[in-house]
Motif scaffolding. Sequence first.
Motif, PDB file in Angstrom:
ATOM      1  N   UNK A  26      17.043  24.185  61.395  1.00  0.00           N
ATOM      2  CA  UNK A  26      17.876  25.091  62.195  1.00  0.00           C
ATOM      3  C   UNK A  26      18.435  26.222  61.330  1.00  0.00           C
ATOM      4  N   UNK A  27      18.871  25.893  60.105  1.00  0.00           N
ATOM      5  CA  UNK A  27      19.395  26.913  59.195  1.00  0.00           C
ATOM      6  C   UNK A  27      18.300  27.914  58.840  1.00  0.00           C
ATOM      7  N   UNK A  28      17.097  27.411  58.571  1.00  0.00           N
ATOM      8  CA  UNK A  28      15.989  28.291  58.202  1.00  0.00           C
ATOM      9  C   UNK A  28      15.616  29.203  59.366  1.00  0.00           C
ATOM     10  N   UNK A  29      15.556  28.632  60.559  1.00  0.00           N
ATOM     11  CA  UNK A  29      15.209  29.433  61.742  1.00  0.00           C
ATOM     12  C   UNK A  29      16.251  30.517  61.980  1.00  0.00           C
ATOM     13  N   UNK A  30      17.524  30.195  61.793  1.00  0.00           N
ATOM     14  CA  UNK A  30      18.589  31.189  61.976  1.00  0.00           C
ATOM     15  C   UNK A  30      18.476  32.295  60.937  1.00  0.00           C
ATOM     16  N   UNK A  31      18.169  31.929  59.685  1.00  0.00           N
ATOM     17  CA  UNK A  31      18.008  32.933  58.632  1.00  0.00           C
ATOM     18  C   UNK A  31      16.847  33.873  58.958  1.00  0.00           C
ATOM     19  N   UNK A  32      15.704  33.313  59.366  1.00  0.00           N
ATOM     20  CA  UNK A  32      14.541  34.145  59.693  1.00  0.00           C
ATOM     21  C   UNK A  32      14.853  35.092  60.851  1.00  0.00           C
ATOM     22  N   UNK A  33      15.488  34.570  61.889  1.00  0.00           N
ATOM     23  CA  UNK A  33      15.818  35.399  63.050  1.00  0.00           C
ATOM     24  C   UNK A  33      16.815  36.493  62.680  1.00  0.00           C
ATOM     25  N   UNK A  34      17.846  36.140  61.907  1.00  0.00           N
ATOM     26  CA  UNK A  34      18.856  37.115  61.510  1.00  0.00           C
ATOM     27  C   UNK A  34      18.233  38.224  60.661  1.00  0.00           C
ATOM     28  N   UNK A  35      17.447  37.839  59.658  1.00  0.00           N
ATOM     29  CA  UNK A  35      16.838  38.845  58.783  1.00  0.00           C
ATOM     30  C   UNK A  35      15.899  39.756  59.556  1.00  0.00           C
ATOM     31  N   UNK A  36      15.074  39.180  60.417  1.00  0.00           N
ATOM     32  CA  UNK A  36      14.130  39.991  61.193  1.00  0.00           C
ATOM     33  C   UNK A  36      14.870  40.974  62.099  1.00  0.00           C
ATOM     34  N   UNK A  37      15.898  40.493  62.773  1.00  0.00           N
ATOM     35  CA  UNK A  37      16.670  41.332  63.700  1.00  0.00           C
ATOM     36  C   UNK A  37      17.396  42.460  62.965  1.00  0.00           C
ATOM     37  N   UNK A  38      18.090  42.112  61.894  1.00  0.00           N
ATOM     38  CA  UNK A  38      18.865  43.108  61.161  1.00  0.00           C
ATOM     39  C   UNK A  38      17.979  44.106  60.421  1.00  0.00           C
ATOM     40  N   UNK A  39      16.856  43.644  59.892  1.00  0.00           N
ATOM     41  CA  UNK A  39      15.931  44.551  59.198  1.00  0.00           C
ATOM     42  C   UNK A  39      15.345  45.555  60.188  1.00  0.00           C
ATOM     43  N   UNK A  40      15.008  45.083  61.371  1.00  0.00           N
ATOM     44  CA  UNK A  40      14.486  45.980  62.416  1.00  0.00           C
ATOM     45  C   UNK A  40      15.543  46.993  62.843  1.00  0.00           C
ATOM     46  N   UNK A  41      16.823  46.612  62.746  1.00  0.00           N
ATOM     47  CA  UNK A  41      17.914  47.524  63.099  1.00  0.00           C
ATOM     48  C   UNK A  41      18.254  48.497  61.969  1.00  0.00           C
ATOM     49  N   UNK A  42      17.571  48.391  60.825  1.00  0.00           N
ATOM     50  CA  UNK A  42      17.762  49.366  59.759  1.00  0.00           C
ATOM     51  C   UNK A  42      18.452  48.872  58.505  1.00  0.00           C
ATOM     52  N   UNK A  43      18.885  47.620  58.462  1.00  0.00           N
ATOM     53  CA  UNK A  43      19.517  47.110  57.237  1.00  0.00           C
ATOM     54  C   UNK A  43      18.487  47.003  56.135  1.00  0.00           C
ATOM     55  N   UNK A  44      18.944  47.157  54.900  1.00  0.00           N
ATOM     56  CA  UNK A  44      18.047  47.042  53.752  1.00  0.00           C
ATOM     57  C   UNK A  44      17.944  45.591  53.306  1.00  0.00           C
ATOM     58  N   UNK A  45      16.929  45.300  52.510  1.00  0.00           N
ATOM     59  CA  UNK A  45      16.767  43.960  51.948  1.00  0.00           C
ATOM     60  C   UNK A  45      17.967  43.632  51.070  1.00  0.00           C
ATOM     61  N   UNK A  46      18.453  44.614  50.352  1.00  0.00           N
ATOM     62  CA  UNK A  46      19.627  44.418  49.494  1.00  0.00           C
ATOM     63  C   UNK A  46      20.842  44.007  50.323  1.00  0.00           C
ATOM     64  N   UNK A  47      21.079  44.690  51.420  1.00  0.00           N
ATOM     65  CA  UNK A  47      22.204  44.362  52.295  1.00  0.00           C
ATOM     66  C   UNK A  47      22.056  42.964  52.892  1.00  0.00           C
ATOM     67  N   UNK A  48      20.846  42.627  53.328  1.00  0.00           N
ATOM     68  CA  UNK A  48      20.609  41.301  53.892  1.00  0.00           C
ATOM     69  C   UNK A  48      20.848  40.208  52.858  1.00  0.00           C
ATOM     70  N   UNK A  49      20.461  40.471  51.620  1.00  0.00           N
ATOM     71  CA  UNK A  49      20.687  39.493  50.550  1.00  0.00           C
ATOM     72  C   UNK A  49      22.186  39.253  50.353  1.00  0.00           C
ATOM     73  N   UNK A  50      22.973  40.302  50.389  1.00  0.00           N
ATOM     74  CA  UNK A  50      24.423  40.151  50.237  1.00  0.00           C
ATOM     75  C   UNK A  50      25.036  39.406  51.424  1.00  0.00           C
ATOM     76  N   UNK A  51      24.606  39.736  52.630  1.00  0.00           N
ATOM     77  CA  UNK A  51      25.178  39.125  53.824  1.00  0.00           C
ATOM     78  C   UNK A  51      24.845  37.641  53.956  1.00  0.00           C
ATOM     79  N   UNK A  52      23.703  37.225  53.395  1.00  0.00           N
ATOM     80  CA  UNK A  52      23.270  35.835  53.529  1.00  0.00           C
ATOM     81  C   UNK A  52      23.411  35.044  52.231  1.00  0.00           C
TER      82      UNK A  52
END
Length: 80
Positions: A26-52
Amino acid sequence: MPYPGRPVLEVLPEFAGTAVSRQTPEQRARLLAFCAEQYADGRSIHELAELTRRTQSAVRRALDQAGVKRRGRGAPRSQG
């Protein structure tokens, strides 16, 4: 006068303490969904790394596993 630094993003509560070697499915699925959604919305990989609280490599792997096509280096952020 030095150039001001970029503010560091806080880890989101839902990802605090989940950066462990054995995540639940469940944790892995949430991480994948969050990263995919936020990256598509324009967040950078760097920002996603900090947020997660993951490494940039871990975020790249998550995006790859989610089937997300990554932007090129230095590419402008997509607009939705």
